[in-house]
Design an enzyme around this catalytic site. Structure first.
Site, PDB file in Angstrom:
ATOM      1  N   PHE A  90       0.691  -1.012  -0.010  1.00  0.00           N
ATOM      2  CA  PHE A  90      -0.237  -0.482   0.286  1.00  0.00           C
ATOM      3  C   PHE A  90       0.983   1.104  -0.338  1.00  0.00           C
ATOM      4  O   PHE A  90       0.207   2.652  -0.655  1.00  0.00           O
ATOM      5  CB  PHE A  90      -1.224  -0.109   0.713  1.00  0.00           C
ATOM      6  CG  PHE A  90      -1.664  -0.920   1.161  1.00  0.00           C
ATOM      7  CD1 PHE A  90      -2.178  -1.765   0.246  1.00  0.00           C
ATOM      8  CD2 PHE A  90      -2.218  -1.335   2.247  1.00  0.00           C
ATOM      9  CE1 PHE A  90      -3.156  -2.631   0.150  1.00  0.00           C
ATOM     10  CE2 PHE A  90      -3.231  -2.819   2.767  1.00  0.00           C
ATOM     11  CZ  PHE A  90      -3.520  -3.068   0.791  1.00  0.00           C
ATOM     12  N   LYS A 143     -13.722   2.147  11.538  1.00  0.00           N
ATOM     13  CA  LYS A 143     -12.913   3.113  12.553  1.00  0.00           C
ATOM     14  C   LYS A 143     -12.064   1.862  13.834  1.00  0.00           C
ATOM     15  O   LYS A 143     -11.529   0.850  12.539  1.00  0.00           O
ATOM     16  CB  LYS A 143     -14.294   2.891  13.924  1.00  0.00           C
ATOM     17  CG  LYS A 143     -14.443   1.009  14.457  1.00  0.00           C
ATOM     18  CD  LYS A 143     -14.623   1.336  15.968  1.00  0.00           C
ATOM     19  CE  LYS A 143     -14.105   1.220  17.014  1.00  0.00           C
ATOM     20  NZ  LYS A 143     -13.441  -0.278  17.068  1.00  0.00           N
ATOM     21  N   LYS A 177     -26.570  -2.696  12.506  1.00  0.00           N
ATOM     22  CA  LYS A 177     -27.579  -3.601  13.561  1.00  0.00           C
ATOM     23  C   LYS A 177     -29.176  -3.491  13.462  1.00  0.00           C
ATOM     24  O   LYS A 177     -29.092  -2.136  13.735  1.00  0.00           O
ATOM     25  CB  LYS A 177     -26.939  -3.677  15.227  1.00  0.00           C
ATOM     26  CG  LYS A 177     -25.166  -4.142  14.863  1.00  0.00           C
ATOM     27  CD  LYS A 177     -24.346  -4.549  16.494  1.00  0.00           C
ATOM     28  CE  LYS A 177     -23.680  -4.615  16.732  1.00  0.00           C
ATOM     29  NZ  LYS A 177     -23.368  -6.260  16.840  1.00  0.00           N
ATOM     30  N   GLU A 211     -18.854  -7.406  26.819  1.00  0.00           N
ATOM     31  CA  GLU A 211     -18.724  -8.546  26.330  1.00  0.00           C
ATOM     32  C   GLU A 211     -17.816  -9.233  26.379  1.00  0.00           C
ATOM     33  O   GLU A 211     -17.147  -9.467  27.771  1.00  0.00           O
ATOM     34  CB  GLU A 211     -17.024  -8.204  24.796  1.00  0.00           C
ATOM     35  CG  GLU A 211     -17.996  -6.967  24.064  1.00  0.00           C
ATOM     36  CD  GLU A 211     -16.489  -6.667  23.009  1.00  0.00           C
ATOM     37  OE1 GLU A 211     -16.242  -7.289  22.080  1.00  0.00           O
ATOM     38  OE2 GLU A 211     -16.093  -5.062  23.634  1.00  0.00           O
ATOM     39  N   ASP A 230     -11.840   2.349  22.735  1.00  0.00           N
ATOM     40  CA  ASP A 230     -12.504   1.207  21.400  1.00  0.00           C
ATOM     41  C   ASP A 230     -13.439   0.464  21.552  1.00  0.00           C
ATOM     42  O   ASP A 230     -14.223   1.032  20.138  1.00  0.00           O
ATOM     43  CB  ASP A 230     -11.780  -0.208  22.258  1.00  0.00           C
ATOM     44  CG  ASP A 230     -11.938  -1.296  21.098  1.00  0.00           C
ATOM     45  OD1 ASP A 230     -11.629  -0.933  19.972  1.00  0.00           O
ATOM     46  OD2 ASP A 230     -12.566  -2.536  21.283  1.00  0.00           O
ATOM     47  N   HIS A 235     -19.224   3.199  19.292  1.00  0.00           N
ATOM     48  CA  HIS A 235     -20.509   2.429  19.483  1.00  0.00           C
ATOM     49  C   HIS A 235     -21.435   2.980  20.499  1.00  0.00           C
ATOM     50  O   HIS A 235     -22.542   2.889  20.846  1.00  0.00           O
ATOM     51  CB  HIS A 235     -20.413   1.266  20.106  1.00  0.00           C
ATOM     52  CG  HIS A 235     -19.409   0.277  18.632  1.00  0.00           C
ATOM     53  ND1 HIS A 235     -18.811   0.936  17.816  1.00  0.00           N
ATOM     54  CD2 HIS A 235     -18.374  -0.651  18.937  1.00  0.00           C
ATOM     55  CE1 HIS A 235     -18.341  -0.527  17.470  1.00  0.00           C
ATOM     56  NE2 HIS A 235     -17.913  -1.055  17.664  1.00  0.00           N
ATOM     57  N   LYS A 336     -14.807  -5.755  28.935  1.00  0.00           N
ATOM     58  CA  LYS A 336     -14.266  -7.417  27.513  1.00  0.00           C
ATOM     59  C   LYS A 336     -14.072  -8.492  29.200  1.00  0.00           C
ATOM     60  O   LYS A 336     -13.561  -7.930  29.532  1.00  0.00           O
ATOM     61  CB  LYS A 336     -13.344  -7.273  27.460  1.00  0.00           C
ATOM     62  CG  LYS A 336     -12.715  -5.701  26.216  1.00  0.00           C
ATOM     63  CD  LYS A 336     -12.602  -6.658  24.866  1.00  0.00           C
ATOM     64  CE  LYS A 336     -12.270  -5.295  23.605  1.00  0.00           C
ATOM     65  NZ  LYS A 336     -13.378  -4.357  22.895  1.00  0.00           N
ATOM     66  N   LYS A 341     -22.389 -12.159  27.402  1.00  0.00           N
ATOM     67  CA  LYS A 341     -22.232 -11.139  25.842  1.00  0.00           C
ATOM     68  C   LYS A 341     -23.724 -10.228  26.121  1.00  0.00           C
ATOM     69  O   LYS A 341     -24.781 -11.274  25.958  1.00  0.00           O
ATOM     70  CB  LYS A 341     -22.251 -11.999  24.989  1.00  0.00           C
ATOM     71  CG  LYS A 341     -22.131 -10.953  23.772  1.00  0.00           C
ATOM     72  CD  LYS A 341     -21.474 -11.126  21.987  1.00  0.00           C
ATOM     73  CE  LYS A 341     -21.582 -10.155  21.146  1.00  0.00           C
ATOM     74  NZ  LYS A 341     -20.376  -9.578  21.108  1.00  0.00           N
TER      75      LYS A 341
HETATM   76  C1  BG6 Z   1     -14.857  -3.775  17.393  1.00  0.00           C
HETATM   77  C2  BG6 Z   1     -13.996  -3.448  18.438  1.00  0.00           C
HETATM   78  O1  BG6 Z   1     -15.335  -2.172  16.862  1.00  0.00           O
HETATM   79  O2  BG6 Z   1     -15.781  -3.945  18.036  1.00  0.00           O
HETATM   80  C3  BG6 Z   1     -14.190  -4.798  19.992  1.00  0.00           C
HETATM   81  O3  BG6 Z   1     -12.996  -2.783  18.337  1.00  0.00           O
HETATM   82  C4  BG6 Z   1     -14.713  -5.465  19.388  1.00  0.00           C
HETATM   83  O4  BG6 Z   1     -13.381  -4.746  20.514  1.00  0.00           O
HETATM   84  C5  BG6 Z   1     -16.285  -5.641  18.625  1.00  0.00           C
HETATM   85  O5  BG6 Z   1     -15.318  -6.335  20.015  1.00  0.00           O
HETATM   86  C6  BG6 Z   1     -17.559  -5.927  19.569  1.00  0.00           C
HETATM   87  O6  BG6 Z   1     -18.368  -5.660  17.880  1.00  0.00           O
HETATM   88  P1  BG6 Z   1     -19.757  -6.739  18.108  1.00  0.00           P
HETATM   89  O7  BG6 Z   1     -20.260  -6.631  17.195  1.00  0.00           O
HETATM   90  O8  BG6 Z   1     -19.381  -7.892  18.511  1.00  0.00           O
HETATM   91  O9  BG6 Z   1     -20.653  -6.348  19.551  1.00  0.00           O
END
Ligand code: BG6
Length: 484
Positions: A90, A143, A177, A211, A230, A235, A336, A341
């Site tokens: 790249f 992101k 989603k 998570e 993160d 999100h 995390k 979840k």
């Molecule tokens: C990502 C993060 O944007 O979203 C990750 O960088 C995270 O660390 C992930 O695990 C979670 O996405 P989802 O869709 O599994 O909730």
């Protein structure tokens, strides 16, 4: 499906995101007849290999993600026909000549940067130098968009030199989603919800993104980032905006973004005076998930910073200083290696001022918006206990709408499927605008600087648990508790 011809040029095609999310999403769309017939995928990565070798390397994962029922040889062959693998360094402009020869002026080129943001500038410059860009080209940015406000601005400015804002698609996959989009429908298509959506009726809002995954294999990256950058900066902030924004005039990107950015601007800054009361940071240590032993963050195989105080969990209390939300706390938490979840938004209503049922149950109504798992909406309400023995005794009941069951479909599409479709249709409404992402960094930067100057402690929590006990106190001090 007919189109003017679209080429999707995937930078970072051999990476993890591409293997686990992007290619499976494209294949699902193909299976459902939603990709334009002539859409081509140019998969770009550094390694030298043929298209056949590249696809052979993807087959197993794709087969797993598609599931046995949907997989067929015919589908596989059709999908393979769309893909051409191109080896490109790249950073080497000379290597873009081949890419240029593959692109045709009359076709729309969609460049998807599934690469670290540090490469965005170089890729843009090289695409431009090799004359791969035209007025119709679009770019999709993964992101994180920067690591703080200054860096984010720099990335936006650089990419903006080559693409107009109308052709930049900043992905926050949470916006793709199904339930997140359903949140818009819930709020703006239902009078009874819409009429009760403010500080006169709502006691508080909780947003939880827990998570079960840890940071295994990603320590080098994650240790410089942490959970606030993160997950929360993007999100959770997007979810907060969708819950709190005013009704947009229309469903266009422009109107939705205008309303979201107003929410971020109205977020009360968490400064040195409030940070210890309003924020809890945590880091997971060794723990258990059922009978499986889970390694602590600092003991991970690739962990090379034994003194790291990077947070793998963050909980905070935020206020939106505007007319609608004055006085309503928004409790946000994400971590995390938690026990479960769960991604959910919980709206807790105020209890009624006067309870004519006397000592009987007077728990508040709750609206639970479940993003994952079991996507759906649950309304917790009071009703009379069935039967004649209990007199007018009340009990809590749930109205439960499960989107998968209600739709009769066999699966809920992955976020990336929806987002790819929108890029192809040139609809930016589920993508993040420049102002939103910059304002969000600005708020997070102030928060980070406050916790740095106050040396906000990182509390240990066992992997597989609900997070540190201090997070319970954060909400408990206000006489409330997390929804479990
Ligand atoms: C990502 C993060 O944007 O979203 C990750 O960088 C995270 O660390 C992930 O695990 C979670 O996405 P989802 O869709 O599994 O909730």
């Amino acid at each position: 499906m007919q189109s003017d011809g679209i080429d999707l040029i995937l930078f970072g095609a051999a990476g993890d995101l591409s293997r686990r999310k992007l290619l499976p999403a494209l294949m699902h769309l193909d299976n459902n007849g939603l990709l334009p017939d002539d859409l081509r995928i140019l998969a770009l990565s550094r390694e030298h290999m043929t298209t056949e070798q590249f696809m052979a390397g993807q087959q197993h994962t794709l087969q797993t993600y598609m599931g046995e029922q949907r997989w067929s040889q015919a589908l596989w062959e059709r999908f393979c026909q769309r893909v051409r693998y191109v080896a490109v360094q790249f950073t080497q402009v000379s290597q873009y000549a081949y890419l240029k020869s593959e692109l045709q002026a009359q076709r729309v080129a969609v460049f998807y940067f599934a690469t670290p943001p540090s490469l965005f500038q170089t890729i843009c410059e090289n695409l431009s130098a090799a004359q791969c860009l035209s007025k119709t080209s679009r770019v999709v940015l993964e992101k994180p968009i920067g690591r703080d406000f200054a860096n984010c601005k720099e990335v936006n400015e650089t990419v903006g030199l080559f693409f107009d804002e109308q052709r930049i698609y900043r992905i926050d996959h949470y916006l793709g989603k199904e339930t997140v989009q359903n949140l818009l429908a819930l709020r703006f298509a239902n009078r009874f919800i819409n009429a009760q959506w403010d500080n006169t009726c709502i006691d508080h809002v909780q947003i939880t993104v827990a998570e079960t995954v840890g940071v295994d294999g990603r320590f080098a990256y994650y240790d410089h980032v942490g959970q606030l950058r993160d997950m929360l900066q993007n999100h959770l902030m997007q979810l907060l905006c969708l819950v709190a924004m005013e009704p947009p005039n229309t469903m266009t990107a422009h109107d939705i973004r205008d309303e979201k950015v107003k929410v971020v601007r109205a977020l009360r800054v968490i400064d040195e005076d409030s940070v210890t009361e309003h924020v809890v940071r945590g880091q997971y240590v060794q723990g258990w998930y059922r009978t499986e032993e889970l390694t602590g963050y600092l003991q991970l195989e690739d962990a090379d910073n034994p003194d790291s105080d990077t947070e793998t969990f963050v909980a905070l209390k935020a206020f939106i200083d505007n007319w609608r939300w004055a006085g309503v706390p928004f409790y946000l938490r994400t971590g995390k290696r938690m026990g479960e979840k769960v991604t959910e938004i919980v709206i807790t209503y105020k209890t009624l001022a006067h309870n004519i049922f006397g000592a009987h149950e007077n728990s508040p109504n709750r609206l639970v918006i479940r993003l994952q798992p079991n996507e759906g909406i649950e309304m917790q309400m009071l009703s009379k206990q069935q039967g004649i023995e209990g007199g007018m005794a009340l009990e809590r009941q749930n109205l439960d709408l499960n989107f998968l069951h209600a739709s009769g479909s066999e699966r809920i599409p992955d976020a990336y499927e929806r987002l790819f479709l929108d890029v192809i249709r040139a609809d930016q409404s589920l993508f993040v605008g420049r102002e939103e992402v910059e304002e969000s960094w600005l708020w997070c930067d102030q928060l980070i600087s406050a916790w740095q100057s106050c040396r906000l402690k990182v509390h240990p929590y066992p992997a597989g648990s609900k997070g540190p006990a201090q997070a319970e106190l954060l909400i408990g001090r206000d006489g409330r508790s997390w929804h479990e």
